[in-house]
Structure formats: structure tokens, C-alpha cells
Motif scaffolding. Structure first.
Motif, short mmCIF file in Angstrom:
data_model
loop_
_atom_site.label_atom_id
_atom_site.label_comp_id
_atom_site.label_asym_id
_atom_site.label_seq_id
_atom_site.Cartn_x
_atom_site.Cartn_y
_atom_site.Cartn_z
N ASP A 1 -41.08 28.92 50.83
CA ASP A 1 -42.23 29.58 50.59
C ASP A 1 -43.43 28.73 50.64
N LEU A 2 -43.71 28.57 51.94
CA LEU A 2 -45.07 27.83 51.91
C LEU A 2 -46.06 28.49 52.73
N PRO A 3 -47.41 28.14 52.51
CA PRO A 3 -48.49 28.53 53.41
C PRO A 3 -48.37 28.03 54.65
N ASP A 4 -48.91 28.98 55.68
CA ASP A 4 -48.76 28.43 57.27
C ASP A 4 -49.33 27.05 57.59
N SER A 5 -50.19 26.42 56.83
CA SER A 5 -50.79 25.20 57.02
C SER A 5 -49.80 24.13 56.94
N TYR A 6 -48.77 24.43 56.12
CA TYR A 6 -47.67 23.40 55.85
C TYR A 6 -46.84 23.13 57.21
N TRP A 7 -46.63 24.31 57.92
CA TRP A 7 -45.39 24.29 58.83
C TRP A 7 -45.88 23.46 60.07
N SER A 8 -46.84 22.84 60.10
CA SER A 8 -47.20 21.55 61.27
C SER A 8 -46.58 20.41 60.91
N ASN A 9 -46.20 20.36 59.56
CA ASN A 9 -45.58 19.25 59.29
C ASN A 9 -44.34 19.44 58.29
N VAL A 10 -43.49 20.50 58.67
CA VAL A 10 -42.46 20.65 57.83
C VAL A 10 -41.23 21.29 58.88
N ILE A 11 -39.99 20.74 58.69
CA ILE A 11 -38.91 21.32 59.45
C ILE A 11 -37.75 22.05 58.53
N ASP A 12 -37.27 22.80 58.79
CA ASP A 12 -35.94 23.54 58.07
C ASP A 12 -34.94 23.00 58.54
N ASP A 13 -33.78 23.16 57.63
CA ASP A 13 -32.56 22.32 57.94
C ASP A 13 -31.40 23.27 57.18
N PHE A 14 -30.39 23.48 57.94
CA PHE A 14 -28.92 23.93 57.46
C PHE A 14 -27.89 23.03 57.70
N HIS A 15 -27.05 23.31 56.86
CA HIS A 15 -25.42 22.67 56.91
C HIS A 15 -24.54 23.73 57.17
N THR A 16 -23.73 23.45 58.16
CA THR A 16 -22.63 24.29 58.48
C THR A 16 -21.19 23.74 58.22
#
Length: 826
Positions: free
Chosen positions: A544-559
Motif C-alpha cells: 500500500d504505497l503512493p504511486d510515486s514509490y513505484w518507480s523504485n519498488v519491485i514486488d516479489d513472491f515465493h512459490t
């Protein structure tokens, strides 16, 4: 005629590009360069992945020759400062051997006094890293403790105007330092060196006391993995720079508790000039064709100085750059920002890992005062976002030097130990085995690589994610504060490493990441942050981040489908027919962990397992051996043994390696065929640094590749034809996956489904291979394969318009698993 000539030129470029990927030199995302030297001569163009252990050995040998120039250091070394090791004899004592969660750090006892008698303390050596591991695994827990180190040393004060600094290259986790009874200060975070000005405190005989505070009870972020593998050892649970004196009495257990403590790097006195260079941060700006250099200085008095920045080619012949500025350095710390033009600068990339040495020289009235240098690579790394769009790519995809790059990665743990033990040749071979298997990235799982390991990644063209590790603390509020502090430190120590592209701070947990992200970006506003590796398992969950953060953030999952652990059994306990899944979504993410267990080869067990394990049973013995989660009657074993039950150690080894290979092939193919949702993956994990440490590795302790390694080498090819079996084994989808940032037109894919000498299905189809994407070529009917044929070999080949083989893919398939599904276990 002109059209044919254009086609030939185009095909030649593609062939050189893929050959370059195989040997680690040549054309790269984001740059043009001359054809790779000797690539065509070094290997015939029939396959870009080794398929046998012998071919792996040959590939590593070729890579050593091809990469040798990048291991050079061409500039003359600096000879401005002097270093003197501190402490020949050390003493050690616990102040608190085990603290429970919620314990507050007490005031220190007066063990720091010069006249304190430490003769009854244990003798110790520094550097060392201690840990406390218990067995069985059910007793896995992190240790929180407070310990002390003391030593005495001789050191004359430096002649004015020289200064002396007491330097610690690494203390895990928190250090409080006294010299001659005077408190110098404290420091947290193991990966960051620190120092104190002791010019006025030194005398003929000096007493150094260091209090080391460690563990989650005192706020250290806690994860499962740590600086070194920390398995139980009966005689000596510690690491020192001598392998023979490390981890003695190693016992059977898969414990990896996640923390240790100690002064684990060198301690020394370093003399500098009166106005000295503390740190250098260098970052190329490709648009402006310059390098922006931030110089942190420390002056014992205000001074007018000249600061010269030299940018020197480190491991290649090329142009040098230089700029000098005059400034007034105030007393104490200060920062100078200097931009040095770099026209015609050479880019860093995994295929051409060219480095520069940024050397900063401080002069007064033309006389040398101090100097320091760092390595850096001229490159950019960013993420596609609303702020940084790229035509045709979704948000979350990566760009290296302005061009798309897909991360084909694996997790590494324990490489620090090879550096610690000065086993550089083996460390280089490990990294070259990564490249031989077409990996271009690693996740340094829940710990941070030593500087010299990160440098080797940079020199050999390996991209890395560096993990602080955390997320398992009970006191989340305290841990978050420490992780934010760690974010500042990690952003600083990795700033100059061109190969470090991602920073991560926790594993498989939930937390509010904004404070960590802010701390990182305050140091490096270009850094890409993965706050949590394994932010979710299987189903995506955004922060839950402001749009401005997503230029520097990548999400990740483990399977965890197919994982060898009772926690992740049904519904994926051996169901290999369901592993190849395609992923959909609007924003691309990474996969931080997936994999399965495979036992080591019997020769590895026999020749390298610890003697305290006892004699290795013969292959025909009905027993399992080593650190294992495998069970004899496991469905995974049956799936790996072609529907039969293995009955002895040799067969258990064969079944587990087959299962690991097919799981990795099928899951990874799903990622490769989902390049608009998956921007990179990290198989778990690559190699064991202790014999028999944890069999999820695809390379054994003795560098023997398992079948899973060979499977990954194929599916990792940057340009590769792939297949998916569907409709309960009656159909097959043929695909192409292309990581290259260029479309390949008028190619042809051929396929064959056979058993022995009998071919049941074959065909061919023309295809335009899309750039940085996967393309469905054809759906193929498999009904011609007789029901009594349980196993087939599926072979694919991708050809250029002129008939050159661009890539091959071949996999042995237990087809009855797709046809019969759960009935194979009956």
C-alpha cells in the motif's frame, strides 16, 4: 541480393549475440560493440547450454579464458596510506550468553578499563564469527547475546600532520568501542565498515575493548540465513580465515538459524592526511555522459584544498578522464559533489563487465595530502513505471542501460566463506558455473556479500540482489527501526557496485516498508528496492504505497509448489503435470524462491561428507543419507523415478535428482512464458559451501552439477524454444522465449517427440520471434504417442532464416504423469 545480404548481416548479429551470452562477452542490452573476441572459434554453434558434467567443465574453462581480462587491475595502486593490524592476542568473554525477547540492553560493566584484569577470559582470534546452533531442528532459534573482546597493542602516534584512524571492517551486529578506557562510539549493521579518529589517544601500549551486542532481543533483524552457513558443529561453532579451524565437528542437521556474532573482519590502524577522503560515491549519468561523484571528506581543521577526480579504466584499455576543483574544507565531515564529463565512456553490462576506478586526490599547495579510490561501472538500471515508461512493456520490467533485461537468477549462500578462506579460484569457478548455466543474476539470500565477493560479481558480469535479511523478529516495531538504519548502510556500501541492482530487507513476512524505502532513497534515489522477498506466496499482494514509490519498488513472491517439505505437500506433492503455470497481471514482479531437494551424487557423499557422519552406505543399501527431507515413499520420489518406487540409496539419489530437474524445468518455463508478468526469477538455491549442508542446491559442495543444474542451463538460454504439455498429455504448446532486445524475423522452430529410435511426432513452423517476449508458435497433437509409451524425449530447435541453429532445447518427459496424474502413485 541486397535483401539476402541484410538477412545475413542480421543473422550474424543474432548469432554473435547468443554466442556472447554463452561466453560472457560481446553485444549487450543498451550498447553496441565489436564482435566478441574468439567467440565463434571457441565453440561450435549447436547448443548454448551444457548438457553433461563434462560440458560444464569445458564451458567453465572457456569462460575463464574469456573473462580473464576483466579480472585485471590496470591502474597503479595507491601508496598514500599505511595500515597496521591491531591485536595479536585477543581475549573473549560473554556478558550475557542468552537473552530472551524483550530484554533491554543493560549498562556495560567496567570491562573497558585499561587496568581491568582479563587474564581469566578465553583466548580468541580476530577475525572470527561465532554462532550457537542446536539440534534437533525443532530447537531452531536465534541467539541473542552480549560478548566482549579485549586486546593490547603497541602503536606510536603518527607524526603531525598525519592522522590515525582505528578501522573495523565488520562487526556483527552492534559494536561499542573503548580505547585506553575512553569510549569512542558505537556502530550497528555488520556489512558496513566504520572507523574512529584516535590520533590523540594512541600511546606506546594501548588497550582496546569491544562490546558486541547481537540478536533479535536487541533489535537485530532476524532471518534464516546469515553471513556464513551456521550448521551445528560439535567442537567449534565459529568461522575463522582458516578453513581447517572453522566449523569443526560438523553434525547432521539442516539448521540455518540466521545469526551469529563477533568481530569477523580485520581491525587495523590506518594513517591518512590531515584532510582525508572518507568515502567516494560514483554513479554514471548516461544521458549527460558524465559521472557524478560525491566525496565525503574529514578535516582536522578548516583548510583550502584542491580535489582531483581521476576516472581510470580498471580492466580494459580505454580513455581516462580527470577534473580538479578547489574548495574550502570545513573542520570535521563535509561533502563535495563533482561531475566529471565522460564522453565515449564504455558501459558496464553482464556481457561486457568493464569497470572504472574513481580516484580522488586531495592536495594543498600542490602537495599530496590524501587519496582514496573505488571501483564503479558506467551503467544505468531502472524499472518501467508511469514515471519511466517503455514502449510495449508493462510496469515492473527492468531496464539496463535503457534496454529491457530479464533476470534469470538463483540464490547463493556461503560464497562469503570461500572469500574468508582465501579460496579465490573456487569462488571464481562458482561464479563461472553460474554463467555457464546462463544465469545472469543472483539473490544473495538473506545476507550481504563481502565487498570482495561483490567485486567479483561486478568483474564477471553477474547482477545481484543484496539482502539485509529480516522479518522474523517478534518485536516488529524495534526491527523496523533497525531495518531502516540497515537500509541506509546497505545503500551506502553497495552504491558503487554496478552489479548490485536490487536491495531487499525482509523475507516472507508482512510489514510497512515505507521507512526502509525512504532510508534507501535518501542515500541513492536511483536504487530499486524489494522491501520483502516473498511478500506473498502464490497470490500477488501489492504494498500500500503512493504511486510515486513505484518507480523504485519491485514486488516479489515465493512459490512452493513441489517443495520438499511437509509444510508444502498437498496439493502439489509430486504432481509434476501442474508445475508449468503461466502468470497474468498488469504489473511485473519477481519470483524470489522456488525449487526442490535433490540428493548429492554418491561419489560426493563418499568423498566429501564429514567423517563424523560415519561411512557412506553403498548405493545398494536401502537407506537415505545426509541432510535430507526426502522420504523413501514420498510421491516426489515416485514421480522422479518414472512411476516406480526407488528401493536403495542409488535409486533415491536418481529419483530425487530427476524430480528436482523436472520441477525446475517446468516451473521456470512458466516464468519464461510470462514475460509480461514475471520480470525475473531466483531459483533456490545454487551451491552448498559445506558438504551435505542443504540438498536444495543444484551444485554440490565439490562443484559437481546435479541434473537440476543442467535443466536450468537449458531453460535459462536467453533465446530458446520451449514447450508446455497440456490437456492431460494429448497436446503440446510450442513457444519461443526471447530475452534479446531485438525481434528475430523469419525464423523456424522444429520439434520432435521420440522414444529411442522411434519418432512419433515431428513438425516445423516459421515464426517471428518478438523482442523481450514469448510467442506461442503452435499447438501440437500428441495422440500419435502410443499409450504404452510412458517416457518420451521432446526436442526443439530454433533456426535462423539461413538455417543456422540459434538454440536447442531437449527434455526427457514422463508423459504418463500428464496422462494418468495421481494414478501414477497407486
Amino acid at each position: 541480393m541486397n535483401k539476402n545480404r541484410r538477412n545475413l548481416t542480421y543473422v550474424t548479429w543474432v548469432v554473435l549475440c547468443i554466442l556472447a551470452w554463452a561466453v560472457g562477452t560481446g553485444p549487450t542490452s543498451g550498447e553496441s560493440t565489436d564482435p566478441p573476441r574468439g567467440a565463434g572459434e571457441q565453440r561450435g554453434f549447436a547448443c548454448t547450454a551444457p548438457s553433461t558434467p563434462e560440458e560444464v567443465t569445458a564451458a567453465v574453462k572457456r569462460l575463464r579464458e574469456a573473462c580473464a581480462p576483466y579480472l585485471r587491475s590496470l591502474p597503479r595502486p595507491l601508496e598514500v596510506r599505511t595500515r597496521t593490524a591491531v591485536g595479536n592476542e585477543w581475549r573473549f568473554k560473554f556478558e550475557m550468553a542468552q537473552a530472551e525477547e524483550g530484554t533491554e540492553k543493560p549498562e556495560p560493566p567496567e570491562w573497558f578499563r585499561e587496568d581491568f584484569d582479563d587474564s581469566s577470559w578465553d583466548k580468541a582470534t580476530v577475525p572470527e564469527w561465532r554462532y550457537i546452533a542446536k539440534k534437533p531442528q525443532s530447537q531452531r532459534r536465534s541467539v541473542s547475546c552480549i560478548s566482549w573482546y579485549r586486546t593490547r597493542f603497541s602503536a606510536a602516534p603518527p607524526k603531525p600532520p598525519r592522522r590515525a584512524f582505528l578501522v573495523f571492517d565488520g562487526v556483527d551486529w552492534e559494536a561499542e568501542v573503548w580505547l585506553n578506557g575512553k569510549f569512542l562510539g558505537g556502530h550497528k549493521v555488520y556489512c558496513e565498515p566504520f572507523r574512529f579518529d584516535v590520533t590523540s589517544l594512541l600511546k606506546e601500549t594501548n588497550t582496546l575493548a569491544v562490546r558486541v551486542i547481537d540478536g533479535p532481543a536487541f533489535g537485530e533483524p532476524h532471518a534464516y540465513w546469515s553471513i556464513f552457513p551456521d550448521s551445528p558443529a560439535g567442537d567449534n561453532q565459529r568461522y575463522v580465515p582458516d578453513r581447517s579451524r572453522s566449523v569443526r565437528g560438523y553434525q547432521k542437521s539442516s539448521i540455518h538459524i540466521g545469526n551469529g556474532f563477533g568481530i569477523f573482519r580485520e581491525v587495523y590502524l590506518e594513517t591518512t592526511g590531515e584532510t582525508c577522503v572518507s568515502e567516494i560515491f560514483a554513479r554514471g549519468d548516461l544521458k549527460k555522459q558524465c559521472v557524478d561523484v560525491k566525496v565525503e571528506m574529514d578535516a582536522d581543521a578548516a583548510d583550502d584544498v584542491g580535489v582531483e577526480v581521476q576516472v581510470l579504466p580498471e580492466n580494459f584499455e580505454g580513455r581516462r578522464y580527470r577534473k580538479t576543483v578547489s574548495c574550502r574544507a570545513p573542520k570535521g565531515p563535509s561533502t563535495q559533489a563533482i561531475s566529471v564529463p565522460m564522453p565515449e565512456a564504455k558501459l558496464w553490462s553482464p556481457q561486457s563487465p568493464r569497470l572504472y576506478r574513481c580516484r580522488v586526490i586531495v592536495r594543498r599547495d600542490g602537495q599530496l595530502v590524501d587519496a582514496k579510490d573505488v571501483l564503479f561501472g558506467y551503467r544505468s538500471f531502472s524499472i518501467v513505471s508511469r514515471k519511466n515508461p517503455y514502449p510495449g512493456l508493462p510496469d515492473g520490467m527492468f531496464l539496463l542501460n535503457g534496454r529491457p533485461i530479464f533476470l534469470r537468477g538463483t540464490s547463493v549462500q556461503g560464497l562469503n566463506a570461500l572469500s574468508y578462506w582465501n579460496e579465490r579460484d573456487k569462488l571464481v569457478d562458482c561464479i563461472l558455473m553460474l554463467k555457464a548455466a546462463n544465469f545472469n543474476a543472483v539473490r544473495v539470500c538473506q545476507h550481504v556479500s563481502f565487498p570482495e565477493v561483490r567485486e567479483l560479481f561486478d568483474r564477471l558480469g553477474i547482477i545481484s540482489e543484496q539482502d539485509q535479511g529480516g522479518g522474523r523478529n517478534r518485536d516488529r516495531k524495534k526491527a523496523l527501526a533497525e531495518l531502516a538504519h540497515a537500509g541506509t548502510a546497505l545503500a551506502r556500501v553497495c552504491y558503487n557496485n554496478p552489479g548490485v541492482v536490487l536491495l531487499s530487507f525482509a523475507n516472507e513476512t508482512k510489514m510497512e516498508p515505507r521507512g526502509i524505502i525512504d532510508a534507501v532513497l535518501a542515500v541513492d534515489d536511483e536504487r530499486i528496492v524489494k522491501p520483502i522477498s516473498g511478500n506473498h506466496n502464490e497470490s500477488p499482494r501489492r504494498y500500500d504505497l503512493p504511486d510515486s514509490y513505484w518507480s523504485n519498488v519491485i514486488d516479489d513472491f515465493h512459490t512452493y509448489i513441489g517443495w520438499y517439505n511437509e509444510w508444502y505437500g498437498p496439493p502439489w506433492e509430486g504432481q509434476i503435470w501442474g508445475f508449468n503455470q503461466k502468470y497474468e497481471g498488469r504489473r511485473a514482479i519477481t519470483v524470489g524462491e522456488y525449487g526442490a531437494e535433490a540428493l548429492d551424487a554418491h561419489k560426493t557423499m563418499r568423498d566429501h561428507y564429514p567423517t563424523q557422519f560415519g561411512p557412506t552406505p553403498p548405493p545398494e543399501a536401502d537407506t537415505l543419507w545426509g541432510h535430507i527431507q526426502t522420504r523413501k515413499a514420498d510421491k516426489r520420489q515416485i514421480a522422479g523415478f518414472g512411476g516406480k518406487r526407488p528401493a536403495n540409496l542409488g535409486e533415491y539419489i536418481e529419483a530425487s535428482q530427476n524430480y528436482q530437474a523436472v520441477l525446475l524445468a517446468e516451473i521456470t518455463k512458466g516464468f519464461r512464458l510470462s514475460p509480461r508478468r514475471i520480470s525475473g526469477y531466483f531459483q533456490f538455491h545454487f551451491i552448498n559451501m559445506l558438504a551435505a549442508n542443504w540438498p536444495k542446491a543444484i551444485v554440490s559442495y565439490d562443484l559437481r552439477p546435479k541434473k537440476g543444474y543442467l535443466a536450468m542451463a537449458q531453460v535459462n538460454q536467453p533465446l530458446v524454444p520451449l514447450f508446455r504439455i497440456t490437456d492431460r498429455g494429448t497436446r503440446m504448446e510450442v513457444w519461443t522465449a526471447n530475452d534479446l532486445p531485438k525481434e528475430l524475423k523469419d525464423c523456424e522452430v522444429r520439434w520432435k517427440v521420440a522414444a529411442g529410435e522411434t519418432t512419433f511426432v515431428d513438425g516445423r513452423k516459421s515464426v517471428d520471434v518478438a523482442a523481450s517476449n514469448a510467442v506461442l508458435v503452435k499447438k501440437v497433437d500428441l495422440s500419435a504417442v502410443p499409450q504404452e509409451v510412458a517416457h518420451v524425449t521432446i526436442s526443439l530447435v530454433l533456426l535462423s532464416p539461413t538455417g543456422d541453429i540459434l538454440s536447442r532445447y531437449e527434455q526427457k518427459v514422463f508423459l504418463n504423469a500428464w496422462r494418468l496424474e495421481d494414478a501414477i502413485f497407486e
